[in-house]
Every structure is written in C-alpha cells, then in structure tokens.
Design an enzyme around this catalytic site. Sequence first.
Site, PDB file in Angstrom:
ATOM      1  N   LYS A   1      29.623  77.109  -5.974  1.00 12.75           N
ATOM      2  CA  LYS A   1      29.886  76.986  -7.255  1.00 12.75           C
ATOM      3  C   LYS A   1      30.497  75.528  -7.475  1.00 12.75           C
ATOM      4  O   LYS A   1      31.546  75.505  -7.870  1.00 12.75           O
ATOM      5  CB  LYS A   1      31.068  77.934  -7.646  1.00 12.75           C
ATOM      6  CG  LYS A   1      30.898  78.729  -9.267  1.00 12.75           C
ATOM      7  CD  LYS A   1      31.631  79.577  -9.368  1.00 12.75           C
ATOM      8  CE  LYS A   1      31.730  79.974 -11.022  1.00 12.75           C
ATOM      9  NZ  LYS A   1      30.506  80.694 -11.288  1.00 12.75           N
TER      10      LYS A   1
ATOM     11  N   GLU B   1      17.757  82.996 -10.793  1.00  9.84           N
ATOM     12  CA  GLU B   1      18.917  83.383 -11.893  1.00  9.84           C
ATOM     13  C   GLU B   1      19.038  82.474 -12.840  1.00  9.84           C
ATOM     14  O   GLU B   1      17.767  81.847 -13.109  1.00  9.84           O
ATOM     15  CB  GLU B   1      20.058  83.440 -10.810  1.00  9.84           C
ATOM     16  CG  GLU B   1      20.661  81.964 -10.471  1.00  9.84           C
ATOM     17  CD  GLU B   1      22.183  81.891 -10.134  1.00  9.84           C
ATOM     18  OE1 GLU B   1      23.018  82.600 -10.558  1.00  9.84           O
ATOM     19  OE2 GLU B   1      22.476  81.104  -8.983  1.00  9.84           O
TER      20      GLU B   1
HETATM   21  C1  LIG Z   1      29.672  81.701 -11.634  1.00  4.77           C
HETATM   22  C2  LIG Z   1      28.208  81.888 -11.610  1.00  4.77           C
HETATM   23  C3  LIG Z   1      27.673  83.117 -11.697  1.00  4.77           C
HETATM   24  C4  LIG Z   1      28.462  84.492 -12.058  1.00  4.77           C
HETATM   25  O1  LIG Z   1      29.143  84.923 -10.942  1.00  4.77           O
HETATM   26  P1  LIG Z   1      30.250  85.872 -11.338  1.00  4.77           P
HETATM   27  O2  LIG Z   1      31.285  85.930 -10.031  1.00  4.77           O
HETATM   28  O3  LIG Z   1      30.024  87.226 -11.459  1.00  4.77           O
HETATM   29  O4  LIG Z   1      31.205  85.359 -12.265  1.00  4.77           O
HETATM   30  C5  LIG Z   1      26.313  83.547 -11.421  1.00  4.77           C
HETATM   31  N1  LIG Z   1      25.509  82.237 -11.329  1.00  4.77           N
HETATM   32  C6  LIG Z   1      26.080  81.077 -11.285  1.00  4.77           C
HETATM   33  C7  LIG Z   1      24.982  79.893 -11.088  1.00  4.77           C
HETATM   34  C8  LIG Z   1      27.313  80.772 -11.160  1.00  4.77           C
HETATM   35  O5  LIG Z   1      27.935  79.700 -11.437  1.00  4.77           O
END
Ligand SMILES: *Cc1c(COP(=O)(O)O)cnc(C)c1O
Length: 342
Positions: A185, A221
């Site tokens: 992240k 995604e």
């Molecule tokens: C934060 C994020 C998610 C969602 O993750 P959660 O833990 O479910 O909030 C999905 N994809 C990306 C690229 C993210 O940064």
Amino acid sequence: MMDKKNIDWSNIGFGYMQTDKRYVANYKDGTWSEGVLTEDANITMNECACVLQYAQTCFEGLKAYTTEKGDIVTFRPDLNAERMIDTAKRLEMPPISKEQFLDAVKQVVEANAAYVPPYGSGATLYLRPYMFGSNSVIGVKPADEYQFRLFCTPVGPYFKGGAKPITIRVCDFDRAAPHGTGHVKAGLNYAMSLHAIVDAHNQGYDENMYLDAATRTKVEETGGANFLFVTKDGKVVTPKSDTILPSITRRSLMYVAKEYLGLEVEEREVLLSEVSEFTECGLCGTAAVISPVGKIVDHGKEICFPSGMDEMGPVIKKLYDTLTGIQMGRIEAPEGWIYKIC
Ligand SMILES: *Cc1c(COP(=O)(O)O)cnc(C)c1O
C-alpha cells in the site's frame, strides 16, 4: 458515555473532517519514539524531505464504528498492522511494530470517541495510519528519519440510498508492474492511478479495471478495490496475482463465503475473456465493503451482468449482509476479527 459531536451522521460524505486528536511517533537514530496524541493537524518539514522528492510514503485504511450493543470496535486491525509492516519493508522504511500500531489505533479512537458515528447511522470513523520519510534527501536513497501518524475522520455511508451497481471500463493504463509495488500500500501506486481515474470519470465510467501489465489478458483489480466474481453455479472467484493488493475485506469475504454461506471459493487467475461468463461482480475494500458492478466496458464491447443496474446480485448481497452483520455485532464474528476499543 461521552457526548457525541453535533454532526448530521447520515448526511456526511466521504471526505476529510478534522477531528480533535491524532497520534504521532518519530523515527530517529534507529528507533521509534513512543507516540503522543496532538491537536496539531499540520506537519512542518524540510523542503527536501524524502517523501516530497521521492514519494517515500505508505498508508493504511480501516474503520471504527459502534456495534448494535453500543461498543466501539475496529475490524481486524492486526491485518492492517501486518500489511503496513510488509509495505514499509518493500519501501526501505523502518516498520512500526504491530503493538505500537494497535496502540495508536486504540488511543486515537478513544480520544475521538465523540466522532464515532452511532449504530444504525450508516456512517463510520475512518482511520488513516501513514508513514513518510521526513529528513532531507537529494541523492536518491531512503530517508534516515520518519514520521508515523494516525488520524481519523467520520465518513458517511458510502452509498447514499443503497448500493447502486456501477459501470467500469477496462483501462489502457497499467496500475502495477510485474515485480513492482502493486502488492503493497504505497502512495506511489495511487499517484500513478490519478490520471487514469480522472480520464475514466471524464469518459463516464466509475472505475478502472486494470489488467496484468505483462500480458494484458488477466484481471487484476481497480485503483483501490479487489474483484469478486460469482459463477453460474454459485462459486465465488477472486483473481490471484502477485501484483494485487491483498485486501482485508476481500480475504474476509472469501472466508465468509466458505464458512458462513457454505459456498465454494476459488482464488485463481481470471482471464478477461471469461468475465462475460460470470453472473455477478463486486469490488471490495474497506470504504464500501462491496460495490456491485453492473457493467464492464471493454473498448466499446459491453459485458452486462444478469444482476443488472438496479441492485446487488443475490450472492454479493448475501456476502455484504453477512460481513456487515459480523462487523456490527449482529452476527457472531470469527475469533479475533473484532477489536473492542471501549
Ligand atoms: C487498500 C486497497 C484495497 C482494499 O483493501 P482493504 O484492506 O479491503 O481496505 C484494494 N486495492 C488497493 C490497490 C488498495 O490500495
């Protein structure tokens, strides 16, 4: 019980509202300081700070909310702590310990308890932990000094008036390179996606579906949420890839599908060419839990899911109701999922 702030809970949007206290810890000379709560929402740093020049920053996102019983809780914050440790390591940042992360969550939620929306309002308190390289760096290298902060902001129900299915497009830009940072992240992943999302909105789409950058044949995604699909025979499928961010919501929903709803689940490569065979599609992440997808547009070719554009498909709806039921304390949670704050 502390008096709540005078906020129209069901009518706040998904935006930043400054709250009373936030947590700050500093990393210097090889160690993290003990954190403190501060009222100062602003940060002063050198013009040449590593975060400003080379984007050395990462974040997390989770929520606190009031359960049916009136407890203030958070959902699986240990997984956010672990993911932040993984991200920090990939970005050559010193990870903050899981214990300190969880303590920061507890302190910030307690100190801002008056901002935790009441049960039934649909609103929640969004928590944003983050970390950045703070000292000056001009030759390219990691910083030596870092700051970890955690603030919170109340956010309204993600979907006002119920979850309407969205329309997304297959995106010509890539989100994450093979062997890159798609699985962590990092703020930089979001910087990369800003042009693509502005362009998508300009073209009338709600989100981008990113494909794998190497072959552009597999579903990855969106900019901030993982995919779930449902097959004709009711199996729940989610894409497997090293360049997808491991969503805590997605992992929780897959567990719920299997253990609570008795559905078959599969984490595997998903080809773009097979998406038209699925009957339901949803995007999962902390903000919305699940956003139903009604339509995917691939360069003029429309893939319309049988669940349509008016409501969530039946399996996605069951998953949504079960996970939100667990979060709000209406359904018994698996061991360790709910962290009571106060
Ligand atoms: C934060 C994020 C998610 C969602 O993750 P959660 O833990 O479910 O909030 C999905 N994809 C990306 C690229 C993210 O940064």
